[in-house]
Every structure is written in C-alpha cells, then in structure tokens.
Write an enzyme that holds these catalytic residues in place. Structure first.
Site, PDB file in Angstrom:
ATOM      1  N   LYS A 299     -21.881   0.305  -1.225  1.00 27.28           N
ATOM      2  CA  LYS A 299     -22.704  -0.617  -0.439  1.00 27.28           C
ATOM      3  C   LYS A 299     -23.630   0.225   0.441  1.00 27.28           C
ATOM      4  O   LYS A 299     -23.182   1.184   1.071  1.00 27.28           O
ATOM      5  CB  LYS A 299     -21.776  -1.497   0.409  1.00 27.28           C
ATOM      6  CG  LYS A 299     -22.426  -2.755   0.924  1.00 27.28           C
ATOM      7  CD  LYS A 299     -21.370  -3.785   1.312  1.00 27.28           C
ATOM      8  CE  LYS A 299     -22.030  -5.045   1.871  1.00 27.28           C
ATOM      9  NZ  LYS A 299     -21.089  -6.153   2.023  1.00 27.28           N
TER      10      LYS A 299
ATOM     11  N   GLU B 218     -11.164 -19.969   0.958  1.00 26.88           N
ATOM     12  CA  GLU B 218     -11.098 -21.033   1.955  1.00 26.88           C
ATOM     13  C   GLU B 218     -10.043 -22.065   1.601  1.00 26.88           C
ATOM     14  O   GLU B 218      -9.351 -22.591   2.483  1.00 26.88           O
ATOM     15  CB  GLU B 218     -12.469 -21.708   2.103  1.00 26.88           C
ATOM     16  CG  GLU B 218     -13.535 -20.860   2.784  1.00 26.88           C
ATOM     17  CD  GLU B 218     -14.203 -19.836   1.873  1.00 26.88           C
ATOM     18  OE1 GLU B 218     -13.903 -19.833   0.656  1.00 26.88           O
ATOM     19  OE2 GLU B 218     -15.034 -19.039   2.355  1.00 26.88           O
TER      20      GLU B 218
ATOM     21  N   ARG C 220     -15.476 -25.860   0.744  1.00 21.44           N
ATOM     22  CA  ARG C 220     -14.602 -25.374  -0.337  1.00 21.44           C
ATOM     23  C   ARG C 220     -13.162 -25.869  -0.191  1.00 21.44           C
ATOM     24  O   ARG C 220     -12.443 -26.007  -1.172  1.00 21.44           O
ATOM     25  CB  ARG C 220     -14.557 -23.846  -0.310  1.00 21.44           C
ATOM     26  CG  ARG C 220     -15.620 -23.123  -1.061  1.00 21.44           C
ATOM     27  CD  ARG C 220     -15.346 -23.165  -2.552  1.00 21.44           C
ATOM     28  NE  ARG C 220     -16.552 -22.830  -3.265  1.00 21.44           N
ATOM     29  CZ  ARG C 220     -16.896 -21.593  -3.595  1.00 21.44           C
ATOM     30  NH1 ARG C 220     -16.114 -20.580  -3.308  1.00 21.44           N
ATOM     31  NH2 ARG C 220     -18.013 -21.390  -4.235  1.00 21.44           N
TER      32      ARG C 220
END
Ligand SMILES: Cc1ncc(C[n+]2csc(CCOP(=O)(O)OP(=O)(O)O)c2C)c(N)n1
Ligand SMILES: CC(=O)[C@@H](O)[C@H](O)COP(=O)(O)O
Ligand SMILES: [Mg+2]
Length: 644
Positions: A286, A372, A400
């Site tokens: 990243k 979630e 979600r």
C-alpha cells in the site's frame, strides 16, 4: 498547482487498447509514469492514494492482457481505481476527483464503459464478476470477468458466499487477490494470518507445475511462474492455496504485484489456459513508490491535499472536536465507570473513534474486520451474555447488518447500543457513503429506540443514556466532521427516553429538528425573526419513541410545524405525520411540513453544497416555514449574508 511530472509513456497512450501494442519494458515504464501522475493528481484533490499506488502495475498489466471494456474489470470497493481512471480516458478529469461536478472517487457505471460495476462498499466484486461470467456464458455480449479484491475486503462474508457459488458453478472467472497486508487499519483476523502464511510459503513447497501451463510461458519467466503451477492442475499445494482450492478455485501465487515480469506472464498464462474459476494471489505494498505513503502508519489510505515533496497534508485546523472524537472519548469515560461496556468496530477503529477506548481498555474493543453482519450478531451475543456492547458502525455500512439488527437484536430485544457515525451527507465520498436511511430502517423496528444528536453535548448525553439503558436495543446517530464548538463536561447526562426539548420558544412557527441540522434550524430561525416571524425550535432527540406530547404542544401553539432531519423520506418526518394522522390531528389550524433528503442520490461535493442540492439549507427551512404558515414570502437572507 503542483509541478506536473514528465510522463512520456503515459502521454503516448489514449486508452487501454494502446497498452496491448506495447512491449513489456514499455509497460513497466508506463506504470512508472502512471504512478507519478496519480501522486501529482491526488496531491491536488485528496483521496484514497495508498490503495491506488499499490495497484499501479496490476492495473497496467490487466488492461494490457485483457480486452477491456469487453472484458469486465471490477474493482472491489473501487477506492483503488485512480490509475484505472487515468488509463481509461479520464486523465483529463483526474484532477477533479471527488470535487463537485468531478470524477467520483470510486468506480461508477455512469462515468465510463470501463467501469462495468459501481462500488464503494466492499466485498461485492466476486459476486458481480460471477454475474458477468454467467451473462457471457448465456450469450450476452461480454467477455471475461476479473474481480480485483483486497486482503481487507476478502474478510467479509459476501466474498465467501460468492466464491462458494463460483467454485460450484465452475465457470471461467478471474479473482485477483490484492494482498497488501493492510485494510484501513492493519488487517485483523484469521484470514489475514492465513494469507500471510501463503506469502511466507517457500517456492520449494509447491508441487510440480502442469506441463500444459508451463509450455505457454516464455523461458525466462518460468521460474517466477513456478508459484503459479496450480492453474490447470487443481492439485493441492501443501498448505498453499488450500482454502481457495477447497472452494473450487485454481490458485496461482503468490506473485510480486509490482514486478511486471511476473504479473504479465502469469496473467497471460491464466487468460490462455483457464477453464474455471482462478484466484491469482498478488502481493503489493500500500502506498508503493511514494515514500511518505509507504512510511505512514495508515499507508495514506485517505488523504487530504498534500505537498508532493514533503508529503505534508493540508489539514484545516479544526474549530471544534469531531463528533467521532467526542463519541470515542465519551465511550471511554463510560467504559471506565462500567466494566461490562465493550465496543465493536468493523475494520474502522480510527474512523469510528473506538480506538480511543482501545488505548485504555484494549481487551474490551473488538475489531471484527469488514464484517458488519457478524459484528452486529457478535454484539447481540455479547449483550445476551450480560455485557453492554456498543456497536460503532457508519450509517451506510450498517445497512449490511440489517437482517442481523432485525432478527438477532430487535426481535430478541437485546440491549445492543448502535453508535451510528457518518449520519447524513458525508461529502467527497458521495452517495455510496451517505448515511441517509438509518432513521427509517431502525425506527421501523419494534423495541428499537432511535436518537439523533443535535450537537456534540447531546452526543455525550446519548452515549451516557445508551450505556445506562438496558431495556432493549438503542441507537444514536451523529454526522461526519466537527461539532458546533461548545464547552463540554467530563461526562454526559442521562436523558429521559422519548423526551425532546424546547431550544427556544416563539409563537408563529415551530421547527422540530432531529439531529445535527439543529444549527441550520437556528440559522433559519434567525432569518425568520429578521422578517418579524416568531419561531420555536425544538430538538426532538428521539425518532422513536416520539415525544408525542411535545409534538402536540407545538401543533397547538403554532401556525406551522416543520420537521427537519438529515435523512431520507420515510424517517422522522414520516413518523410524526403517521402519529398525527392517526389521531386526526392533521386537519387543524397548524400546517405540517416535513423536510428530508429528497428521493434521489446526491452526487459528491462538500457537505454544505450537497445539503443545498438536497433543499435543506437554512434558507430552505425558513422558506418552507413561511409558506406553510402562509405568512407571505418576504426577502429571506442568504446563508452568506447570515453571519451569525
Ligand atoms: C462494507 C464496507 N465496510 C467498510 C468499508 C470501509 N473500507 C473501505 S476500504 C477498507 C479497507 C479495504 O482494505 P483492502 O480491501 O485490503 O484494500 P486496501 O485499502 O488495502 O487497498 C474499508 C474497511 C467499506 N468500504 N465497505
Ligand atoms: C473507502 C472507504 O470506504 C473509506 O475509506 C471511507 O472513504 C472513509 O471515510 P471517512 O473519511 O469518512 O472515514
Ligand atoms: Mg489491503
């Protein structure tokens, strides 16, 4: 404007078709240009830089090998798609990213034929790609389907549901796992450990590569491709790849996602030989190639505008603590008073502020990863055990977990506390991240208490109230960004369930605000008062249970009652109307109006611009009140003129 980098290879291409005519060395050079262009552009706009930098080579390689847009490239979340946008005809607008009227920060179907599927919520890419694969096999005009999904996003259940289905369907499908060992925060969970284990697998552990696959690879890169030997074998590879193979995928990898001499041949071989679902495990960094990003703790996940030379971000000095920080601090105070308090976050410890509690009470804060649904039921289980869980999830992502809220929490009347951040319009992330629907979807549920904070002090009261409330589930919502700026006590107070409050008393019109538009209502009141209109402002505090006495009092004593909320139709205003209509109270002297977000999605822009687009400014509120009270429209001051 920053100095633009020199990008001769990037300047020479008009679109992905040009990449297919370039040799591998030129493609590697193009990737370098592309990285420089993305850094330069995001330094002017802000955005999700780290994730985009990590997939520069991968994006070039996919477009060079696959026939996009006929082949469908689907980025999971879509926050890493900036290099893709530059390559696919949007370079001229890349410096409008996330700005009003500019490019979206995510993939978006309306923007380009190269964005076959929109995203921003995670873990949807494999399902969508499988849908395209079925479309292709059933004769639709579409080619291969390629999902690019990160190691954070593959922790969500939906990704496994999709792989389970894809594995049994057995259709040709490519899933590229972009493993940078980062989510927004460092990744958590067994899956993350498992992937790290794969990464550490020595080459020598792998079985022999299939002859057929090897034969399509050019000689010099055969060594690299030794790690890709399972493509057509389906042979189990010791520990490596077993999970994906068990799910019916051929596993290739891991390979270095910044090395074109690995990426290109492996993708070409996969494209040539694959007959079923294939998972290509690509390891990336990243923030790759930009030192300030690589060195930062969050790898520059989401940044504001920055100075390219120093990496310093142009963060505006806050006037007041953010709601998130107020929540995190108040939660920590409550946790100090009650050892049963625990907190749950779904991969957003910093974004939700539960990391503040984590610093003091690390063993009572649980990051479940991007999960979630699990997070909600996990909290329900903890509540059933006698703990006091605060489930801190952004409004948009809580969608979600809705069935879990209905079935596991509300139906069983379990005292889970939902701390709902990013309620209302959020700005640059746009409609995918707007917290528009939670009032309606929560208030519809029996047993559920729903609060909304009018300001940061109110938020403190609601945290304390939720901590004290054991009778069932309770939710409180608050927006992204700074509070209004006020003196705050050490600890909030417990407020009475179902009781609103009068903020100021008047006699002509009443504005009944739910949530953080309270300040905008105050501005509207000042504008009305400047016209000689006397205004009552009430803060409803609760969407459920409604303060019915307060509403009736407002109705009795005013010519107009206007409800205001930072939420969609079907929320607080609808609850008020429903309640009044059922008591036959809508036909009296007092006119009732509801002000909500409109029935359409609002494109990204600064939040105040989005609220203006939604018709929810102080001017709009004042005009609605005047019209409802039939006072006659005189000049209403614009918000710019209203400095108070
Ligand atoms: C359902 C859902 N929950 C949470 C988020 C917030 N979110 C956006 S990106 C991200 C991390 C993704 O990690 P990964 O897939 O590894 O991509 P990376 O940023 O490392 O490139 C999270 C948690 C989201 N977009 N969708
Ligand atoms: C891509 C994504 O879903 C998150 O990174 C999101 O952009 C975070 O938003 P906040 O800045 O509001 O935490
Ligand atoms: Mg990652």
């Amino acid at each position: 404007m920053t100095n633009r980098p020199s990008t001769p290879f990037l300047d020479s291409i008009a679109g992905p078709a040009d990449l297919r005519r370039m040799n591998d060395t030129a493609l590697a050079n193009l990737a370098d240009d592309l990285r420089a262009e993305v850094i330069s552009a995001v330094s002017e706009t802000g955005g999700h830089l780290g994730s985009s930098l990590g997939v520069v080579e991968l994006t070039v390689a996919i477009h060079a090998v696959f026939d996009t847009p006929r082949d469908k490239l689907i980025f999971d979340v879509g926050h890493q798609c900036y290099p893709h946008k530059v390559l696919t005809g949007r370079r001229d607008r890349i410096r409008t990213l996330r700005q009003e009227g500019g490019l979206s920060g995510f993939t978006k179907r309306a923007e380009s034929e190269f964005d076959p599927f929109g995203a921003a919520h995670s873990s949807t890419s494999i399902s969508a790609a499988l849908g395209f694969a079925v479309g292709r096999d059933l004769g639709m005009p579409t080619g291969d389907a390629i999902a690019v999904i990160g190691d954070g996003s593959i922790s969500a259940g939906m990704a496994y549901e999709a792989m389970n289905n894809a594995g049994s369907e057995g259709r040709r499908l490519f899933v590229i796992l972009n493993d940078n060992e980062m989510s927004i925060a460092p990744p958590v969970g067994a899956m993350s450990k498992y992937l790290s284990g794969l990464y550490a697998s020595p080459l020598g552990d792998l079985h022999k590569m299939a002859e057929g696959f090897e034969s399509v690879l050019p000689g010099p890169i055969r060594d690299h491709a030794r790690r890709a030997r399972q493509l057509v074998t389906g042979v189990q590879s010791g520990n490596a790849g077993t999970l994906f193979e068990s799910l019916g995928f051929s596993y290739i990898g891991p390979i270095d996602g910044h090395d074109m001499t690995q990426l290109l041949p492996v993708l070409r071989a996969a494209k040539t030989r694959a007959t079923g679902p294939v998972l290509i495990h690509v390891c990336t960094k990243k923030g790759k190639g930009y030192a300030p990003a690589e060195q930062s703790a969050d790898k520059y996940h989401g940044v504001s505008k920055f100075n390219v030379a120093s990496g310093e971000q142009a963060k505006s000095r806050p006037n007041a603590p953010s709601y998130t920080k107020v929540f995190g601090t108040a939660l920590t105070v409550e946790a100090q008073h009650d050892p049963r308090i625990v907190a749950v976050t779904a991969a957003m410890p910093n974004g939700t502020g539960v990391d503040i509690m984590g610093q003091r009470f690390g063993s009572r804060v649980f990051d479940v990863g991007i999960a979630e649904q699990h997070g909600v039921t996990f909290a329900a289980g903890m509540a059933a055990s006698g703990l006091k869980p605060f489930c801190a999830i952004y409004s948009t992502f809580l969608q979600r977990g809705y069935d879990q809220i209905v079935h596991d929490v509300a139906l069983q009347n379990l005292p889970v506390r939902f701390a709902i951040d990013r309620a209302g319009l959020v700005g640059a992330d746009g409609p995918t991240h707007a917290g528009s629907f939670d009032i309606g979807y929560l208030a519809a549920l029996p047993n559920m208490v729903v609060m909304a904070a009018g300001d940061e002090l109110e938020l403190m009261h609601m945290v304390r109230t939720a901590a004290a409330y054991d009778a069932g589930p309770i939710a409180f919502r608050y927006p992204r960004g700074e509070g209004v700026g006020m003196e705050l006590p050490e600890r909030g107070e417990i407020i009475e369930i179902g009781k609103g409050r009068i903020v100021q008393e008047g006699s002509d019109v009443a504005i009944l605000s739910l949530g953080a538009h309270l300040d905008e209502c105050r501005k509207a009141a000042r504008q009305l008062e400047a016209q000689g209109v006397s205004v009552t402002i009430a803060d409803a505090r609760f969407a459920k249970p409604l303060d019915r006495a307060l509403i009736r009092q407002l109705l009795r004593h005013h010519k107009a009652l206007v409800t205001v909320e930072q939420g969609a139709q079907g929320g607080f205003g609808a609850m008020v109307l429903h309640d009044l209509a059922n008591d036959g109270l809508l036909d009296g002297r007092c006119q009732v109006r509801t002000m909500t977000l409109p029935d359409r999605y609002i494109d990204h822009a600064a939040p105040d611009v989005m609220y203006a687009e939604a018709g929810l400014t102080a001017v709009d509120i004042a005009a609605t009140a005047m019209q409802a009270a039939n006072i006659g429209l005189r000049r209403v001051q614009s918000p710019v003129a209203d400095q108070g």
